[in-house]
Design a protein around this motif. Structure first.
Motif, PDB file in Angstrom:
ATOM      1  N   ASP A   1       0.852  -1.190   0.000  1.00 52.10           N
ATOM      2  CA  ASP A   1       0.000   0.000   0.000  1.00 52.10           C
ATOM      3  C   ASP A   1       0.891   1.244   0.000  1.00 52.10           C
ATOM      4  O   ASP A   1       1.522   1.557   1.015  1.00 52.10           O
ATOM      5  N   ALA A   2       0.919   1.950  -1.142  1.00 48.31           N
ATOM      6  CA  ALA A   2       1.791   3.106  -1.255  1.00 48.31           C
ATOM      7  C   ALA A   2       1.248   4.233  -0.407  1.00 48.31           C
ATOM      8  O   ALA A   2       0.046   4.476  -0.347  1.00 48.31           O
ATOM      9  N   GLY A   3       2.156   4.916   0.254  1.00 48.12           N
ATOM     10  CA  GLY A   3       1.772   6.083   1.021  1.00 48.12           C
ATOM     11  C   GLY A   3       1.732   7.288   0.109  1.00 48.12           C
ATOM     12  O   GLY A   3       1.690   7.183  -1.118  1.00 48.12           O
ATOM     13  N   VAL A   4       1.771   8.466   0.704  1.00 53.73           N
ATOM     14  CA  VAL A   4       1.768   9.713  -0.053  1.00 53.73           C
ATOM     15  C   VAL A   4       3.142   9.911  -0.691  1.00 53.73           C
ATOM     16  O   VAL A   4       4.158   9.776  -0.009  1.00 53.73           O
ATOM     17  N   THR A   5       3.149  10.198  -1.974  1.00 49.66           N
ATOM     18  CA  THR A   5       4.425  10.433  -2.663  1.00 49.66           C
ATOM     19  C   THR A   5       4.450  11.855  -3.208  1.00 49.66           C
ATOM     20  O   THR A   5       3.409  12.409  -3.594  1.00 49.66           O
ATOM     21  N   GLN A   6       5.653  12.433  -3.233  1.00 56.18           N
ATOM     22  CA  GLN A   6       5.827  13.788  -3.730  1.00 56.18           C
ATOM     23  C   GLN A   6       7.042  13.848  -4.640  1.00 56.18           C
ATOM     24  O   GLN A   6       8.014  13.119  -4.447  1.00 56.18           O
ATOM     25  N   SER A   7       6.958  14.739  -5.623  1.00 54.46           N
ATOM     26  CA  SER A   7       8.111  14.953  -6.505  1.00 54.46           C
ATOM     27  C   SER A   7       8.175  16.416  -6.914  1.00 54.46           C
ATOM     28  O   SER A   7       7.138  17.084  -6.985  1.00 54.46           O
ATOM     29  N   PRO A   8       9.386  16.935  -7.138  1.00 54.26           N
ATOM     30  CA  PRO A   8      10.664  16.284  -6.873  1.00 54.26           C
ATOM     31  C   PRO A   8      10.998  16.330  -5.383  1.00 54.26           C
ATOM     32  O   PRO A   8      10.250  16.894  -4.601  1.00 54.26           O
ATOM     33  N   THR A   9      12.129  15.749  -5.018  1.00 51.23           N
ATOM     34  CA  THR A   9      12.565  15.762  -3.629  1.00 51.23           C
ATOM     35  C   THR A   9      13.163  17.111  -3.267  1.00 51.23           C
ATOM     36  O   THR A   9      12.903  17.649  -2.192  1.00 51.23           O
ATOM     37  N   HIS A  10      13.990  17.604  -4.152  1.00 51.87           N
ATOM     38  CA  HIS A  10      14.639  18.893  -3.965  1.00 51.87           C
ATOM     39  C   HIS A  10      14.522  19.714  -5.243  1.00 51.87           C
ATOM     40  O   HIS A  10      14.452  19.142  -6.344  1.00 51.87           O
ATOM     41  N   LEU A  11      14.540  21.021  -5.067  1.00 46.24           N
ATOM     42  CA  LEU A  11      14.396  21.916  -6.206  1.00 46.24           C
ATOM     43  C   LEU A  11      15.085  23.232  -5.877  1.00 46.24           C
ATOM     44  O   LEU A  11      14.904  23.769  -4.776  1.00 46.24           O
ATOM     45  N   TYR A 104      -2.338  12.226   6.341  1.00 47.83           N
ATOM     46  CA  TYR A 104      -1.093  11.487   6.213  1.00 47.83           C
ATOM     47  C   TYR A 104      -0.184  12.231   5.238  1.00 47.83           C
ATOM     48  O   TYR A 104      -0.596  12.561   4.123  1.00 47.83           O
ATOM     49  N   PHE A 105       1.041  12.464   5.686  1.00 54.27           N
ATOM     50  CA  PHE A 105       1.955  13.329   4.958  1.00 54.27           C
ATOM     51  C   PHE A 105       2.944  12.564   4.087  1.00 54.27           C
ATOM     52  O   PHE A 105       3.351  11.446   4.417  1.00 54.27           O
ATOM     53  N   GLY A 106       3.327  13.209   2.999  1.00 52.32           N
ATOM     54  CA  GLY A 106       4.420  12.727   2.174  1.00 52.32           C
ATOM     55  C   GLY A 106       5.743  13.231   2.717  1.00 52.32           C
ATOM     56  O   GLY A 106       5.785  13.953   3.712  1.00 52.32           O
ATOM     57  N   PRO A 107       6.845  12.855   2.041  1.00 52.47           N
ATOM     58  CA  PRO A 107       8.182  13.227   2.523  1.00 52.47           C
ATOM     59  C   PRO A 107       8.520  14.694   2.287  1.00 52.47           C
ATOM     60  O   PRO A 107       9.463  15.208   2.894  1.00 52.47           O
ATOM     61  N   GLY A 108       7.757  15.369   1.425  1.00 50.45           N
ATOM     62  CA  GLY A 108       8.004  16.781   1.200  1.00 50.45           C
ATOM     63  C   GLY A 108       8.911  17.064   0.013  1.00 50.45           C
ATOM     64  O   GLY A 108       9.644  16.182  -0.459  1.00 50.45           O
TER      65      GLY A 108
ATOM     66  N   LYS B  38       8.304  13.648  13.516  1.00 47.78           N
ATOM     67  CA  LYS B  38       9.006  13.947  12.284  1.00 47.78           C
ATOM     68  C   LYS B  38      10.505  13.700  12.438  1.00 47.78           C
ATOM     69  O   LYS B  38      11.152  14.269  13.307  1.00 47.78           O
ATOM     70  N   TYR B  39      11.015  12.818  11.567  1.00 50.32           N
ATOM     71  CA  TYR B  39      12.455  12.612  11.463  1.00 50.32           C
ATOM     72  C   TYR B  39      13.001  13.557  10.402  1.00 50.32           C
ATOM     73  O   TYR B  39      12.267  13.992   9.505  1.00 50.32           O
ATOM     74  N   PRO B  40      14.305  13.888  10.451  1.00 47.82           N
ATOM     75  CA  PRO B  40      14.913  14.733   9.409  1.00 47.82           C
ATOM     76  C   PRO B  40      14.708  14.131   8.026  1.00 47.82           C
ATOM     77  O   PRO B  40      14.775  12.915   7.855  1.00 47.82           O
ATOM     78  N   ALA B  41      14.445  14.972   7.058  1.00 43.89           N
ATOM     79  CA  ALA B  41      14.297  14.575   5.649  1.00 43.89           C
ATOM     80  C   ALA B  41      13.089  13.665   5.407  1.00 43.89           C
ATOM     81  O   ALA B  41      13.018  12.989   4.376  1.00 43.89           O
ATOM     82  N   GLU B  42      12.164  13.621   6.353  1.00 44.91           N
ATOM     83  CA  GLU B  42      10.928  12.870   6.147  1.00 44.91           C
ATOM     84  C   GLU B  42       9.733  13.766   6.472  1.00 44.91           C
ATOM     85  O   GLU B  42       9.869  14.778   7.164  1.00 44.91           O
ATOM     86  N   GLY B  43       8.553  13.373   5.968  1.00 45.81           N
ATOM     87  CA  GLY B  43       7.356  14.093   6.339  1.00 45.81           C
ATOM     88  C   GLY B  43       6.868  13.680   7.716  1.00 45.81           C
ATOM     89  O   GLY B  43       7.296  12.653   8.258  1.00 45.81           O
TER      90      GLY B  43
END
Lengths: 114, 112
Positions: A1-11, A104-108, B38-43
């Motif tokens: 089950d995929a969680g929330v995904t975001q792209s790109p990671t850095h910009l 539920y949050f993505g990695p940002g 929240k861990y670093p570099a994660e949501g």
């Protein structure tokens, strides 16, 4: 089950440019919210999308706009970038049927404006 | 206008002891409260929530207490483990308004 995904990671962008960030919600979720997190602060609500419409908006200027697609994924657009727009942009998804109280949050996406 | 406040920027606790993180709010319309880690570099990762109709909710090592009259909530972690070291955010929402209002966060460090 995929969680929330975001792209790109850095910009990295230059002041005055435009940027588009993307988000895919968790499986089964139909609502997407966007937050801005400045260094050392808690996330600040930008806006929320449900049924492809902006449902609620925080205190952000019109330079911030968004879109939700039929598959529930979403985009955040920021025009005329300012140095102060440098932040971590977080996408969160929820299910409106459960009143969407748990998000539920993505990695940002880390945006740096130079 | 900081409606949700976490007044302790950091907290250091010995492994195995209890960690207590505190959060205060000013908006009496808030009726649902959440804690995120929240861990670093994660949501932020959802931990536990509580509705205003309750005063306690427990999930394993995590317990959230709500004192509506004092507009105060706390998160207890027992026993604390090294993997609990992270930044913890409390958040609140109003029925019908889906946005979450976050505190500034508390950095928890668990020492071995």
């Amino acid at each position: 089950d995929a969680g929330v995904t975001q792209s790109p990671t850095h910009l990295i962008k230059t002041r005055g440019q435009q940027v588009t960030l993307r988000c895919s919600p968790k499986s089964g979720h139909d609502t997407v919210s966007w937050y801005q997190q400045a260094l050392g602060q808690g996330p600040q609500f930008i806006f929320q999308y449900y049924e492809e419409e902006e449902r609620q908006r925080g205190n952000f200027p019109d330079r911030f706009s968004g879109h939700q697609f039929p598959n529930y994924s979403s985009e955040l657009n920021v025009n005329a970038l300012l140095l102060g727009d440098s932040a971590l942009y977080l996408c969160a998804s929820s299910f409106i049927g459960l009143r969407g109280r748990e998000q539920y949050f993505g990695p940002g996406t880390r945006l740096t404006v130079t | 206008d900081q409606q949700v406040k976490q007044n302790s920027p950091s907290l250091s606790v010995q492994e195995g002891r209890i960690s207590i993180l505190n959060c205060d709010y000013t908006n009496s319309m808030f009726d649902y409260f959440l804690w995120y880690k929240k861990y670093p570099a994660e949501g932020p990762t959802f931990l536990i929530s509580i509705s205003s109709i309750k005063d306690k909710n427990e999930d394993g090592r995590f317990t959230v207490f709500l004192n509506k009259s004092a507009k105060h909530l706390s998160l207890h972690i027992v026993p604390s483990q090294p993997g609990d070291s992270a930044v913890y955010f409390c958040a609140a929402s109003v029925e019908g308004a889906q946005k979450l209002v976050f505190g500034q966060g508390t950095r928890l460090t668990i020492n071995p």
